[in-house]
Design a protein around this motif. Structure first.
Motif, mmCIF file in Angstrom:
data_model
loop_
_atom_site.group_PDB
_atom_site.id
_atom_site.type_symbol
_atom_site.label_atom_id
_atom_site.label_comp_id
_atom_site.label_asym_id
_atom_site.label_seq_id
_atom_site.Cartn_x
_atom_site.Cartn_y
_atom_site.Cartn_z
ATOM 1 N N LEU A 46 47.200 53.908 46.224
ATOM 2 C CA LEU A 46 47.120 53.522 44.811
ATOM 3 C C LEU A 46 47.593 54.643 43.899
ATOM 4 N N ALA A 47 47.260 55.870 44.264
ATOM 5 C CA ALA A 47 47.618 57.010 43.420
ATOM 6 C C ALA A 47 49.122 57.238 43.363
ATOM 7 N N THR A 48 49.860 56.700 44.331
ATOM 8 C CA THR A 48 51.316 56.906 44.366
ATOM 9 C C THR A 48 52.093 55.661 43.977
ATOM 10 N N ASP A 49 51.401 54.575 43.654
ATOM 11 C CA ASP A 49 52.063 53.298 43.347
ATOM 12 C C ASP A 49 51.525 52.777 42.010
ATOM 13 N N PRO A 50 52.134 53.187 40.888
ATOM 14 C CA PRO A 50 51.615 52.786 39.581
ATOM 15 C C PRO A 50 51.557 51.276 39.380
ATOM 16 N N ALA A 51 52.522 50.549 39.923
ATOM 17 C CA ALA A 51 52.525 49.095 39.743
ATOM 18 C C ALA A 51 51.326 48.467 40.439
ATOM 19 N N LEU A 52 51.054 48.879 41.676
ATOM 20 C CA LEU A 52 49.892 48.351 42.383
ATOM 21 C C LEU A 52 48.606 48.809 41.714
ATOM 22 N N ARG A 53 48.593 50.033 41.197
ATOM 23 C CA ARG A 53 47.409 50.532 40.494
ATOM 24 C C ARG A 53 47.091 49.642 39.301
ATOM 25 N N GLU A 54 48.110 49.208 38.568
ATOM 26 C CA GLU A 54 47.904 48.320 37.423
ATOM 27 C C GLU A 54 47.378 46.964 37.886
ATOM 28 N N VAL A 55 47.946 46.421 38.960
ATOM 29 C CA VAL A 55 47.461 45.150 39.506
ATOM 30 C C VAL A 55 46.005 45.284 39.929
ATOM 31 N N PHE A 56 45.680 46.393 40.583
ATOM 32 C CA PHE A 56 44.312 46.622 41.059
ATOM 33 C C PHE A 56 43.337 46.745 39.896
ATOM 34 N N ASP A 57 43.650 47.592 38.929
ATOM 35 C CA ASP A 57 42.732 47.800 37.806
ATOM 36 C C ASP A 57 42.540 46.520 36.998
ATOM 37 N N SER A 58 43.635 45.805 36.722
ATOM 38 C CA SER A 58 43.538 44.556 35.960
ATOM 39 C C SER A 58 42.770 43.496 36.746
ATOM 40 N N GLY A 59 43.064 43.392 38.039
ATOM 41 C CA GLY A 59 42.393 42.400 38.861
ATOM 42 C C GLY A 59 40.910 42.665 39.012
ATOM 43 N N MET A 60 40.550 43.922 39.231
ATOM 44 C CA MET A 60 39.132 44.253 39.372
ATOM 45 C C MET A 60 38.386 44.052 38.060
ATOM 46 N N ALA A 61 39.049 44.342 36.937
ATOM 47 C CA ALA A 61 38.406 44.107 35.643
ATOM 48 C C ALA A 61 38.116 42.623 35.443
ATOM 49 N N ALA A 62 39.076 41.768 35.805
ATOM 50 C CA ALA A 62 38.872 40.326 35.670
ATOM 51 C C ALA A 62 37.804 39.825 36.636
ATOM 52 N N PHE A 63 37.838 40.303 37.866
ATOM 53 C CA PHE A 63 36.863 39.919 38.884
ATOM 54 C C PHE A 63 35.454 40.315 38.471
ATOM 55 N N SER A 64 35.345 41.440 37.781
ATOM 56 C CA SER A 64 34.042 41.985 37.415
ATOM 57 C C SER A 64 33.461 41.395 36.146
ATOM 58 N N ASP A 65 34.287 40.754 35.333
ATOM 59 C CA ASP A 65 33.836 40.326 34.011
ATOM 60 C C ASP A 65 32.570 39.471 34.037
ATOM 61 N N PRO A 66 32.468 38.431 34.888
ATOM 62 C CA PRO A 66 31.225 37.658 34.906
ATOM 63 C C PRO A 66 30.020 38.488 35.330
ATOM 64 N N VAL A 67 30.232 39.405 36.268
ATOM 65 C CA VAL A 67 29.142 40.287 36.711
ATOM 66 C C VAL A 67 28.705 41.192 35.570
ATOM 67 N N ASP A 68 29.671 41.726 34.817
ATOM 68 C CA ASP A 68 29.351 42.608 33.692
ATOM 69 C C ASP A 68 28.427 41.921 32.695
ATOM 70 N N ASP A 69 28.765 40.700 32.343
ATOM 71 C CA ASP A 69 27.958 39.969 31.363
ATOM 72 C C ASP A 69 26.535 39.757 31.845
ATOM 73 N N LEU A 70 26.404 39.296 33.091
ATOM 74 C CA LEU A 70 25.083 38.936 33.593
ATOM 75 C C LEU A 70 24.210 40.155 33.829
ATOM 76 N N VAL A 71 24.772 41.243 34.341
ATOM 77 C CA VAL A 71 23.982 42.457 34.549
ATOM 78 C C VAL A 71 23.527 43.028 33.207
ATOM 79 N N ALA A 72 24.438 43.057 32.236
ATOM 80 C CA ALA A 72 24.071 43.573 30.913
ATOM 81 C C ALA A 72 22.989 42.733 30.260
ATOM 82 N N ASP A 73 23.017 41.415 30.487
ATOM 83 C CA ASP A 73 22.025 40.521 29.896
ATOM 84 C C ASP A 73 20.689 40.542 30.619
ATOM 85 N N ASP A 74 20.742 40.554 31.951
ATOM 86 C CA ASP A 74 19.548 40.254 32.734
ATOM 87 C C ASP A 74 18.769 41.472 33.204
ATOM 88 N N TYR A 75 19.432 42.616 33.390
ATOM 89 C CA TYR A 75 18.687 43.775 33.862
ATOM 90 C C TYR A 75 17.925 44.412 32.699
#
Length: 343
Positions: free
Chosen positions: A145-174
């Motif tokens: 990832l550190a040597t492939d900026p394009a994949l790094r962008e795909v990874f960061d964007s994808g993980m942010a989208a994947f995490s969004d529902p978790v972010d909301d629920l943890v922030a609300d419920d914990y």
């Protein structure tokens, strides 16, 4: 009993058809990726369209596109009406790039060639016990990832989208404290920390990760700006001191047991008196019941040295880091919040 000549029953025929369908599952993933790349859900936001209309909008071949949509409709992604027009289903809504909680970027990550080629090496992983990714790409996943900026962008964007529902629920419920400092360790763009700080105005926060992940962080939405800071570093070495809550969301599942203990020890050293460490990951249930974490576990096996864990496996890690588990809080997503304190 000679099973080779046993007549097929309706039940056995159904089981055989199910097995064959499972063997073709990679086609469904490929079709889903094609739909995301063509932005089909965005083109259907205003209402159903025919395959011909969608083909003109996307530059696709109309006949081929209809066949792809028909396949996805059989999985309740898109729906074909009596007039032959295709519309959105509840699942397809999340393919829209402008939808709240959009999974468009996550789908592009999960179906990226780098992951698919690694998953195809599962047999090698089973033989050697080592992830397939380095054998395919020449270096471990995070080094690549550190040597492939394009994949790094795909990874960061994808993980942010994947995490969004978790972010909301943890922030609300914990039950976060009213005052104190929350340190989001390996927090990427900081979606969870942003949501926590927006919901709990008495808290301050530190987003801690490697510098590339912090470049497009989301904390500017939090005011006043002196409530937070973004800090680059290596969580294997140390984390910011004095945190009342350390969050490890989708971090431990990336790493071996030995590496996880090092990360947890870093958090333990920085922990304020009466502080807590929160591990947000899939917690695997026993038995044969379906759980998204079981597929993620095999994905981790092919990509990195990590795994999804059950309560007992997490307890073993906590014990080696001078922590003890106090509770597991399920959320309405695949992830749970596992709370630990100093022993």
């Amino acid at each position: 009993m000679d099973t080779a000549h046993t007549a097929h029953t309706p039940e056995s025929a159904g089981a055989a058809a199910h097995l064959a369908d499972q063997a073709l599952s990679h086609l469904y993933a490929a079709a889903l990726r094609a739909a995301a790349e063509l932005h089909l859900a965005d083109h259907l936001a205003a209402g159903p369209r025919s395959a011909g209309e969608l083909a003109r909008l996307t530059g696709a071949d109309a006949s081929s596109l209809r066949r792809l949509l028909r396949l996805l409709a059989s999985r309740e992604i898109f729906h074909e009406d009596d007039d032959g027009a295709f519309g959105l289903t509840p699942a397809a809504e999340f393919l829209r790039t402008d939808a709240a909680g959009s999974l468009h970027a996550a789908i592009l990550l999960f179906t990226d060639e780098s992951l698919i080629r690694s998953f195809a090496g599962l047999g090698e992983t089973l033989r050697t016990g080592r992830p397939a990714f380095p054998a395919v790409f020449g270096s471990p996943f995070f080094e690549h990832l550190a040597t492939d900026p394009a994949l790094r962008e795909v990874f960061d964007s994808g993980m942010a989208a994947f995490s969004d529902p978790v972010d909301d629920l943890v922030a609300d419920d914990y039950p976060f404290p009213e005052r104190g400092t929350v340190v989001d360790v390996g927090g990427g763009r900081g979606g969870l920390l942003r949501n926590v700080l927006l919901r709990h105005p008495g808290l301050s926060g530190v987003l801690f990760d490697q510098e590339p992940a912090l470049r497009e962080h989301l904390l500017h939405a939090v005011e006043p700006a002196d409530r937070w800071r973004a800090e680059a570093g290596d969580f294997f070495t140390s984390v910011p001191d004095g945190g009342d809550v350390y969050i490890l969301k989708h971090v431990l599942h990336d790493w071996s047991d030995e590496a996880c203990v090092r990360i947890l020890r870093s958090c333990r050293r920085g922990l304020a008196p009466r502080g807590k460490v929160l591990v947000v990951d899939a917690v695997l249930p026993p038995g044969n019941e379906p759980h998204p974490g079981k597929a993620l576990d095999v994905a981790m096996m092919t990509l990195v040295d990590g795994r999804e864990r059950g309560p007992a496996e997490l307890d073993a890690l906590f014990s080696q880091a001078d922590l003890r588990r106090t509770r597991v809080l399920p959320t309405r997503t695949f992830a749970s919040v596992v709370e630990a304190v100093a022993r």
